[in-house]
Design a protein around this motif. Structure first.
Motif, PDB file in Angstrom:
ATOM      1  N   VAL A  55       3.895  13.478   1.012  1.00  0.00           N
ATOM      2  CA  VAL A  55       2.429  13.587   1.045  1.00  0.00           C
ATOM      3  C   VAL A  55       1.927  14.148   2.372  1.00  0.00           C
ATOM      4  CG1 VAL A  55       1.844  11.270   1.900  1.00  0.00           C
ATOM      5  CG2 VAL A  55       0.336  12.422   0.262  1.00  0.00           C
ATOM      6  N   HIS A  58       0.809  -1.218   0.000  1.00  0.00           N
ATOM      7  CA  HIS A  58       0.000   0.000   0.000  1.00  0.00           C
ATOM      8  C   HIS A  58       0.841   1.266   0.000  1.00  0.00           C
ATOM      9  CE1 HIS A  58      -3.880  -2.012   0.467  1.00  0.00           C
ATOM     10  NE2 HIS A  58      -3.251  -2.867   1.255  1.00  0.00           N
ATOM     11  N   LEU A  59       2.068   1.154   0.468  1.00  0.00           N
ATOM     12  CA  LEU A  59       2.922   2.348   0.524  1.00  0.00           C
ATOM     13  C   LEU A  59       4.382   1.927   0.450  1.00  0.00           C
ATOM     14  CD1 LEU A  59       4.154   2.406   3.673  1.00  0.00           C
ATOM     15  CD2 LEU A  59       1.859   3.231   4.179  1.00  0.00           C
ATOM     16  N   LEU A  90      -3.274   3.971  -3.750  1.00  0.00           N
ATOM     17  CA  LEU A  90      -4.137   5.132  -3.530  1.00  0.00           C
ATOM     18  C   LEU A  90      -3.794   6.215  -4.564  1.00  0.00           C
ATOM     19  CD1 LEU A  90      -4.099   5.082   0.358  1.00  0.00           C
ATOM     20  CD2 LEU A  90      -6.167   5.079  -1.061  1.00  0.00           C
ATOM     21  N   TYR A 117      -2.808   9.239  -4.707  1.00  0.00           N
ATOM     22  CA  TYR A 117      -1.612  10.097  -4.628  1.00  0.00           C
ATOM     23  C   TYR A 117      -0.347   9.375  -5.076  1.00  0.00           C
ATOM     24  CZ  TYR A 117       0.246   8.043  -0.242  1.00  0.00           C
ATOM     25  OH  TYR A 117       0.797   7.205   0.703  1.00  0.00           O
ATOM     26  N   LEU A 118      -0.426   8.038  -5.190  1.00  0.00           N
ATOM     27  CA  LEU A 118       0.741   7.246  -5.596  1.00  0.00           C
ATOM     28  C   LEU A 118       0.657   6.783  -7.048  1.00  0.00           C
ATOM     29  CD1 LEU A 118       1.207   5.034  -2.389  1.00  0.00           C
ATOM     30  CD2 LEU A 118       2.805   6.781  -3.241  1.00  0.00           C
ATOM     31  N   HIS A 139       5.273   9.787  -1.882  1.00  0.00           N
ATOM     32  CA  HIS A 139       4.968   9.321  -0.520  1.00  0.00           C
ATOM     33  C   HIS A 139       5.725  10.151   0.524  1.00  0.00           C
ATOM     34  CE1 HIS A 139       3.458   6.649   2.491  1.00  0.00           C
ATOM     35  NE2 HIS A 139       4.667   6.356   2.899  1.00  0.00           N
ATOM     36  N   LEU A 140       6.983  10.360   0.278  1.00  0.00           N
ATOM     37  CA  LEU A 140       7.853  11.115   1.203  1.00  0.00           C
ATOM     38  C   LEU A 140       7.294  12.491   1.535  1.00  0.00           C
ATOM     39  CD1 LEU A 140      10.694  11.714   2.463  1.00  0.00           C
ATOM     40  CD2 LEU A 140      11.581  11.899   0.160  1.00  0.00           C
TER      41      LEU A 140
END
Lengths: 396, 396
Positions: free
Chosen positions: A315, A140-141, A270, A272-273, A312-313
């Motif tokens: 967000v 997921h991340l 998600l 944003y990724l 991710h870093l």
């Protein structure tokens, strides 16, 4: 784009379509920014007359932003391809073997990811044999953590075996001494140029506006120190003694032909990724131990792309500074000979790696030298990343 | 030591035995180093004529080392106690309410420890109710990890609620959005002045040669983001959006009267962690939420001392840089009203904290302001650390 008027072997990997940046000192002179062409370094302050290059690191130039990086790259290409410039350029060229190479950027923050599914699964299988190899958050991340920026060193810096606390499972209490399970992690690093303000995030589509270039990273790891210390706040002294980086930063614009999609991501990340343009990279890496190739990790097998790592870093609104460095985590492919760490190659010591002369290694011995190299496909050529190398010195 | 010729209320906490350092801008002027005395700031470059103080941060001065710090402290004390200097000093004094305060040091690396037994035990009891509250390594080493240096901000900086991935236990997949469990951690920070070279360690006896001074830290924490992301590599985005620090750095030499032994350490630490002179510190902290005191964490209850933290941080040979900041981790005492985080004060939401006007909080709401203050006993006086404050702004 025409070819350079310099005589460069076809297999060099440092032709005019690469042009990586570094920081070098000519004999008895101070450090300055240069571009590698073949086996020479071009002194950019001398060649372009811009004082931003008369600096001991790339940070100020990297902060100027993508438009400026592209203008400089075009100017350097022009100088090296139009023979009319030969007379002015040649005095600014230094043979590589006559200069000293330095850490090319002042590292602001250093983050290390864990983005190879094969690496994370191998580690999971070794340490949690009765559970699913990947933890629930992994798909997921891009899992990551901050490392120590102050101990990032340039290729060639001696690596002193760290002391620390280790507690083998069979012992009741920890003891202190030199790490007995010193390892490597073959990684790829991404150097941030353009800053971003606190409270904003950088979507995957803005990756190339912020990331200046790509380098090689060896994230030296003391597995015994790490295993004892890392619960619950993650790796600390098992990593912070040294992280080696290659002296050349390959511009993103040299890597257009190397861009590939990541492997299929399931479940879909998600929003944003999500990437629209792929930022997976087809880098072929080689790990050499004492001169013998022991692994060929394929960066194209990484589950998360560097654009997703950056998204991710940031967000949560974390700002970026020029000189931020983030690394991919160990690059391991699906095959045994594609694993980027000794703990995987030797399967935690059960299957030691064979070296020349009948020698074997599960972990590093004093005196061992590890060299990581990589190349990527260029536009009708090969793009070389050069190497990151280090030799283990005994604990002090 | 005689008293200052300035008129300072006895309860000020910023008398001539404190003299903390900060960075300030007089109206329409550039940032420079100052020393706080009462409700004034002394412009050190103007008062001492040394250009090391005409800088936007303390780093260059901090790198000069302990002998120089002591000489400057003696000079400033002389200026402020001998009325003969009044005529030259007064023009270099600015009322605090007319200046702007800045982040006092450029943060090199930021490390966060986890050194309160009560805090670590409370967290363990909440999240692992069926297991021993402390993990096996906890009493053998000061557990710590690297945080994001680039998002350390000075007191007063607005704190924007971070977005991120959260997965409550009752849900199958993570969702994205503003943190719903935004928390504080009341901590004490230690600022490194004197660097140490790669490959060397700093024993507890050398603590005062390397650490320049002490400040307050609020390690803002998004508990829901942290809980989902932190396995196996530790906290990342749950912390990296912002860390607030107080604008004044109290010199170690102001804290002689505050030194106390740590609580008994059992089992005895390994030799590299043993202290001969105690570096526990008797700081009394207060946490205010929207003006109401909600906790009084006692720093004297910390299991590991800051000298032990520094010895651990460097025992693997990691170098120190001027501007390295390390924080203690949440300060929590044995009593409920001594807990330094909302997750402990509200026992993970089961017992919300009462505010003025009948309001309650388990975690922070938009618009909430958190202020952490601390004092320590001085030589016949009180040493104040001032405050670190921040107000929560809605997610963007």
């Amino acid at each position: 784009m025409s070819e350079t008027w310099l005589s460069i072997p076809a297999e060099s990997g440092f032709g005019v379509r690469n042009l990586p940046y570094g920081v070098f000192s000519p004999p008895e002179s101070s450090p300055r920014v240069g571009v590698r062409i073949g086996d020479h370094v071009l002194d950019l302050a001398a060649a372009l007359g811009d004082p931003v290059f008369a600096r001991p690191n790339l940070n100020e130039f990297m902060a100027t932003g993508q438009a400026c990086w592209r203008r400089v790259r075009a100017e350097v290409t022009e100088l090296l391809t139009d023979e009319a410039h030969r007379g002015t350029v040649e005095p600014a060229l230094y043979p590589l073997d006559e200069v000293e190479l330095h850490l090319p950027y002042a590292v602001a923050d250093y983050v290390d990811f864990y983005a190879s599914e094969h690496h994370a699964s191998n580690i999971g299988r070794m340490f949690r044999p009765d559970a699913a190899p990947l933890l629930p958050n992994w798909k997921h991340l891009p899992v990551g953590y901050h490392g120590r920026a102050g101990t990032v060193v340039v290729s060639g810096t001696p690596i002193v075996r760290p002391n620390g606390q280790r507690k083998p499972p069979a012992e009741d209490t920890p003891s202190f001494g030199p790490s007995r399970r010193l390892d490597i992690e073959a990684e790829v690093g991404f150097v941030v140029g353009t800053p971003s303000p606190l409270g904003t995030s950088v979507p995957p589509t803005d990756f190339a506006r912020h990331v200046f270039g790509v380098c090689l990273v060896n994230d030296w790891s003391a597995r015994d120190i790490q295993a004892w210390e890392y619960v619950p706040l993650g790796p600390f002294l098992g990593k912070s003694f040294a992280t080696s980086v290659s002296p050349w930063v390959v511009p993103l614009d040299a890597l257009d032909a190397a861009r590939v999609p990541t492997p299929v991501q399931d479940p879909e990340p998600l929003p944003y990724l999500r990437e629209t343009d792929p930022w997976g990279l087809d880098l072929s890496m080689t790990v050499e131990l004492n001169g013998r190739p022991i692994a060929h990790p394929p960066f194209s097998s990484m589950y998360w792309s560097p654009a997703q790592m950056l998204a991710h870093l940031t967000v949560n609104g974390a700002s970026l500074r020029s000189g931020d460095l983030y690394a991919s985590g160990t690059v391991s492919g699906p095959e045994r000979e594609q694993r980027g760490s000794l703990i995987e190659l030797s399967w935690n010591g059960a299957e030691p790696v064979e070296l020349d002369g009948g020698d074997h290694r599960s972990f590093l011995a004093d005196g061992d030298t590890v060299t990581i190299r990589a190349t990527a496909p260029g536009d009708g050529c090969t793009i070389s990343f050069g190497e990151v190398t280090g030799t283990i010195h005994p604990a002090s």
